[in-house]
Design an enzyme around this catalytic site. Structure first.
Site, PDB file in Angstrom:
ATOM      1  N   SER A 110      29.100  28.095  37.069  1.00  0.00           N
ATOM      2  CA  SER A 110      28.708  27.819  38.301  1.00  0.00           C
ATOM      3  C   SER A 110      28.184  26.536  38.658  1.00  0.00           C
ATOM      4  O   SER A 110      27.730  25.653  37.634  1.00  0.00           O
ATOM      5  CB  SER A 110      27.271  28.582  38.405  1.00  0.00           C
ATOM      6  OG  SER A 110      27.103  30.328  38.291  1.00  0.00           O
TER       7      SER A 110
HETATM    8  N1  SAH Z   1      27.249  32.303  35.648  1.00  0.00           N
HETATM    9  C1  SAH Z   1      28.771  32.531  35.249  1.00  0.00           C
HETATM   10  C2  SAH Z   1      29.157  32.316  36.385  1.00  0.00           C
HETATM   11  C3  SAH Z   1      30.932  33.375  36.274  1.00  0.00           C
HETATM   12  S1  SAH Z   1      31.604  33.659  37.266  1.00  0.00           S
HETATM   13  C4  SAH Z   1      28.866  31.126  34.649  1.00  0.00           C
HETATM   14  O1  SAH Z   1      27.802  30.049  34.098  1.00  0.00           O
HETATM   15  O2  SAH Z   1      29.946  30.806  33.622  1.00  0.00           O
HETATM   16  C5  SAH Z   1      30.999  35.261  37.828  1.00  0.00           C
HETATM   17  C6  SAH Z   1      31.660  35.859  36.663  1.00  0.00           C
HETATM   18  O3  SAH Z   1      31.141  37.682  37.488  1.00  0.00           O
HETATM   19  C7  SAH Z   1      32.852  36.880  36.112  1.00  0.00           C
HETATM   20  O4  SAH Z   1      33.375  36.014  34.988  1.00  0.00           O
HETATM   21  C8  SAH Z   1      33.732  37.212  36.520  1.00  0.00           C
HETATM   22  O5  SAH Z   1      34.101  37.968  35.736  1.00  0.00           O
HETATM   23  C9  SAH Z   1      31.879  37.618  36.720  1.00  0.00           C
HETATM   24  N2  SAH Z   1      31.885  39.386  37.061  1.00  0.00           N
HETATM   25  C10 SAH Z   1      32.526  40.062  38.597  1.00  0.00           C
HETATM   26  N3  SAH Z   1      32.442  41.242  38.333  1.00  0.00           N
HETATM   27  C11 SAH Z   1      31.826  41.606  37.971  1.00  0.00           C
HETATM   28  C12 SAH Z   1      30.757  43.286  37.792  1.00  0.00           C
HETATM   29  N4  SAH Z   1      30.984  44.155  38.681  1.00  0.00           N
HETATM   30  N5  SAH Z   1      30.265  42.964  36.393  1.00  0.00           N
HETATM   31  C13 SAH Z   1      30.698  42.746  35.334  1.00  0.00           C
HETATM   32  N6  SAH Z   1      30.848  40.730  35.635  1.00  0.00           N
HETATM   33  C14 SAH Z   1      31.411  41.074  37.037  1.00  0.00           C
END
Ligand code: SAH
Length: 214
Positions: free
Chosen positions: A64
């Site tokens: 993010s």
């Molecule tokens: N805050 C994180 C953002 C990662 S992007 C960072 O700082 O890196 C969002 C993440 O949500 C991705 O890794 C994706 O795999 C995850 N995601 C999407 N749907 C999900 C679900 N149902 N359960 C758990 N994780 C999920």
């Protein structure tokens, strides 16, 4: 790694930029100042890690944007310090590390196994101890650990998931992006009269997908 790119001065510029964008909470700015974002991205991208942009972390996912992490963290603290937090979509673990310094305890779920493993390693290396990471589907929440004072989503479901509302503490709140093509960051607060929904701003997150990936 070019030391200049991740230097204190580069980080200070990011903090200044966040302040210019309206981030005011000292604890949040301090957390962003102290967590080394460059350790959560691929080395080839490290030189961009203190820019205020989202960065790829593999598997089609992104780390993010610092502004969004800061904004969500401010919202998270708006009604006092949450004790127990559920984070959905911990990805690289960056936002988890920021949050870990602001709350008592985090249960974090990630659906992509290799990302979850990488985040675990990184958080351990940074000696972050108040986080439990789990490989699973965040849309199901973490019933065994509920209720949560705060549920924070880093991926967008099409609609507000009822299962997650059920895992909120009586005065808890949930902060997450909601929507398909057009997403909005929402804050949903549990009150004795029911849930109060508030739209914060338009955002652009990866979708929240049900089921897990290996
Ligand atoms: N805050 C994180 C953002 C990662 S992007 C960072 O700082 O890196 C969002 C993440 O949500 C991705 O890794 C994706 O795999 C995850 N995601 C999407 N749907 C999900 C679900 N149902 N359960 C758990 N994780 C999920």
């Amino acid at each position: 790694m070019g030391i200049g790119m991740t230097s204190q001065r580069t980080r200070e510029r990011l903090i200044q930029r966040l302040m210019d964008q309206g981030i005011t909470r000292v604890e949040v700015l301090e957390a962003i100042r102290s967590v080394p974002r460059h350790l959560f991205v691929d080395e080839a991208l490290a030189h961009r890690s203190y820019e205020d942009t989202a960065l790829p972390i593999g598997y089609g996912q992104t780390l993010s944007q610092p502004y969004m992490v800061a904004r969500m963290s401010e919202l998270a603290l708006a009604r006092g310090k949450p004790r127990k937090v559920l984070e959905i979509g911990s990805g690289s673990g960056y936002q988890t590390a920021i949050l870990a310094s602001l709350v008592d305890e985090i249960c974090a779920i990630e659906r992509i196994k290799p990302l979850q493993e990488r985040a675990r390693k990184q958080l351990r290396a940074l000696r972050v101890r108040n986080v439990r990471l789990r490989h699973g589907d965040g849309l199901e929440g973490w019933p065994g650990e509920a209720p949560f004072d705060l549920i924070l989503g880093a991926a967008a479901p099409e609609r507000i998931p009822k299962t997650l509302l059920d895992q909120l503490a009586p005065d808890g709140c949930m902060i997450l992006p909601v929507g398909g093509d057009r997403q909005r960051l929402m804050m949903i607060t549990a009150t004795p009269e029911g849930f109060v929904e508030e739209v914060i701003e338009e955002v652009n997150f990866v979708p929240m997908i049900s089921g897990v990936a290996r």
